[in-house]
Design a protein around this motif. Structure first.
Motif, short mmCIF file in Angstrom:
data_model
loop_
_atom_site.label_atom_id
_atom_site.label_comp_id
_atom_site.label_asym_id
_atom_site.label_seq_id
_atom_site.Cartn_x
_atom_site.Cartn_y
_atom_site.Cartn_z
N GLU A 154 -3.67 2.94 -9.33
CA GLU A 154 -4.64 3.75 -8.43
C GLU A 154 -5.75 3.10 -8.56
N ASN A 155 -6.53 3.23 -7.20
CA ASN A 155 -7.93 2.37 -7.48
C ASN A 155 -9.03 3.56 -8.02
N LYS A 163 -1.60 1.25 -4.67
CA LYS A 163 -0.76 0.05 -4.27
C LYS A 163 0.10 -0.11 -5.35
N HIS A 165 -7.14 -3.81 -6.47
CA HIS A 165 -7.45 -3.33 -5.20
C HIS A 165 -7.99 -4.21 -4.48
N SER A 211 -4.87 5.24 -1.78
CA SER A 211 -5.75 4.84 -2.98
C SER A 211 -4.73 4.31 -4.13
N GLN A 234 1.00 -1.28 0.03
CA GLN A 234 -0.08 0.01 -0.12
C GLN A 234 0.83 1.17 0.10
N ARG A 235 0.80 2.17 -0.97
CA ARG A 235 1.72 3.15 -1.06
C ARG A 235 0.88 4.35 -0.50
N THR A 236 -0.31 4.84 -0.95
CA THR A 236 -1.13 5.78 -0.34
C THR A 236 -2.42 5.20 -0.03
#
Lengths: 201, 246
Positions: free
Chosen positions: B77-78, B26, B88, B24, B20-22
């Motif tokens: 990004e989701n 990954k 995600h 929203s 998980q980077r932020t």
């Protein structure tokens, strides 16, 4: 190969037969361009038809707009996998451009050129017979800059990179000469129904 | 220039790790059945197939260092699309994903030695730049390089720690963050959206005018950044753009 847990959301419904393999429907109009968006004023606009290196006719904006106008509503398919149905265009058929220049069939191949240096190759057979146009309007209005305005090529039956934005000329070539993306790994012809995305597909 | 006349076939990448980077975004690490070496900036096409044969394809830039050929990192990004939501919400380590690559012959780290390189990105648009910056670092390349990265908040600035540590150890690498919804983080950062003055400022931190400019993000972001680069006196021909599409 089925992907574990993937069911997808086929959004095409009754229109799924209009969506080529590997494509998905969008209702907005994505913008994809390899460089900065050029700003071309109608006063600076010029369209040139060439046979090889030789210009045979050029039109300014007013002259080009006095050519016969044709409306065309088509589905379009981008190699990045989006498809958009029923896009409405108006412009000058390639047939009418050639007729105005008194040119019939000097060679089998053409390169479309653009103000930003972009180029893409399309066989004459895919431009003539009412298949393609230089579009001047989208959905009844001037084509926005982002989408290639003031004028873009429209070859709707091929992947959309063939529909060169900011087009400023067509050039007959002796051989099928690869253009910008065709020199950078993309397919020489680009039929979405055969998934001709990359060279070798 | 990349020319491949033999087809680049589909292969399997097995998810080896998900980070998980932020909130929203990954990172998905995919171990390749048939390892390849990419050029920094290239992408892969991902294909997901449902039991009824329906398939969905999307392109993702490779974020990992090209010298690491057996496993690639994709930054997803989701966006609640069928593919990003699958990654995600469904995908777990061990899942097998169909992909092909490396693809793309334009948005590429220069093959030969070049003048300074300016990278301008927003959000997950930093992915191809991570491959470039990691390539630069692992190859001990000294070409002056600047990254202007836009993010809403400090926590949204992808790979910020890695990028800051890259800058600390390298006099030829400049990092400037444009944080749009928080106070500036470091003295060298900005607290507004990317604009012309900011791009001029960053260009001014480079030893000479960049000979290559790469811009990656949404279409609106790319247009603003490209106009800023042109206003800084650079030629359109040095600018390469990659825009999020459909």
């Amino acid at each position: 190969m089925a992907t574990r847990g993937f069911t997808g959301r086929p959004s095409g419904g009754d229109q799924s037969e209009r969506i080529p393999p590997g494509q998905h429907l969008v209702d907005y109009f994505p913008v994809l361009t390899a460089g900065p968006t050029p700003n071309i004023e109608p006063g600076d606009w010029k369209f040139t038809l060439k046979i090889g290196p030789r210009p045979v006719k050029a039109w300014n904006w007013a002259e080009f707009n006095s050519l016969p106008m044709t409306k065309m509503t088509r589905d379009i398919h981008c190699v990045t996998s989006w498809s958009k149905l029923n896009t409405a265009w108006e412009g000058v058929l390639i047939d009418d451009i050639l007729a105005d220049a008194g040119v019939e069939h000097p060679t089998d191949f053409l390169l479309a050129h653009s103000f930003d240096g972009y180029s893409t190759n399309v066989p004459l057979a895919d431009l003539a017979s009412g298949k393609a146009m230089v579009a001047l309007k989208y959905e009844g209005k001037a084509i926005p800059r982002d989408h290639g305005g003031p004028a873009r090529l429209l070859v709707p039956h091929l992947y959309f990179w063939k529909s060169a934005k900011w087009v400023n000329g067509l050039q007959f070539t002796e051989r099928d000469e690869p253009g910008f993306w065709e020199l950078r790994g993309y397919h020489i012809y680009g039929d979405p129904w055969k998934e001709q995305r990359y060279s070798g597909d | 220039m990349i020319e491949h006349t033999t087809p680049i076939g589909w292969q399997i990448g097995t998810i080896s790790e998900i980070v998980q980077r932020t909130p929203s975004i990954k990172s998905f690490f995919l171990r390749l059945a048939q390892p390849f070496t990419h050029v920094a900036g290239q992408h892969v096409d991902i294909r997901l197939t449902a039991p009824d044969g329906y398939s969905a394809m999307r392109s993702y830039s490779i974020a990992s260092d090209p010298s690491r050929s057996d496993t690639i990192e994709l930054v997803i990004e989701n966006l609640q699309g069928e593919v990003s939501a699958y990654f995600h919400e469904v995908a777990v380590a061990g899942d097998e994903i169909e992909l092909r690559g490396p693809l793309g012959g334009h948005f590429l780290w220069p093959e030969h030695e070049s003048g300074p390189i300016l990278l301008i990105g927003a959000g997950s648009g930093v992915a191809p730049f991570m491959s470039m910056i990691r390539h630069r670092r692992s190859g001990a390349l000294t070409v002056p390089t600047a990254l202007l990265l836009s993010a809403r908040t400090r926590n949204d600035a992808l790979f910020a720690e890695e990028l800051i540590s890259s800058e600390d150890g390298d006099p030829n690498f400049v990092l400037a963050l444009a944080i749009t919804r928080e106070a500036p983080w470091r003295a060298s950062d900005f607290s507004r959206r990317v604009d012309e003055a900011m791009i001029k400022d960053v260009v001014g931190r480079m030893p000479s005018a960049p000979s290559h400019v790469f811009i990656c993000g949404s279409n609106g972001f790319v247009n603003v950044a490209a106009d800023g680069v042109l206003a800084s006196g650079l030629a359109p021909s040095v600018i390469k753009t990659e825009r999020y599409g459909g």
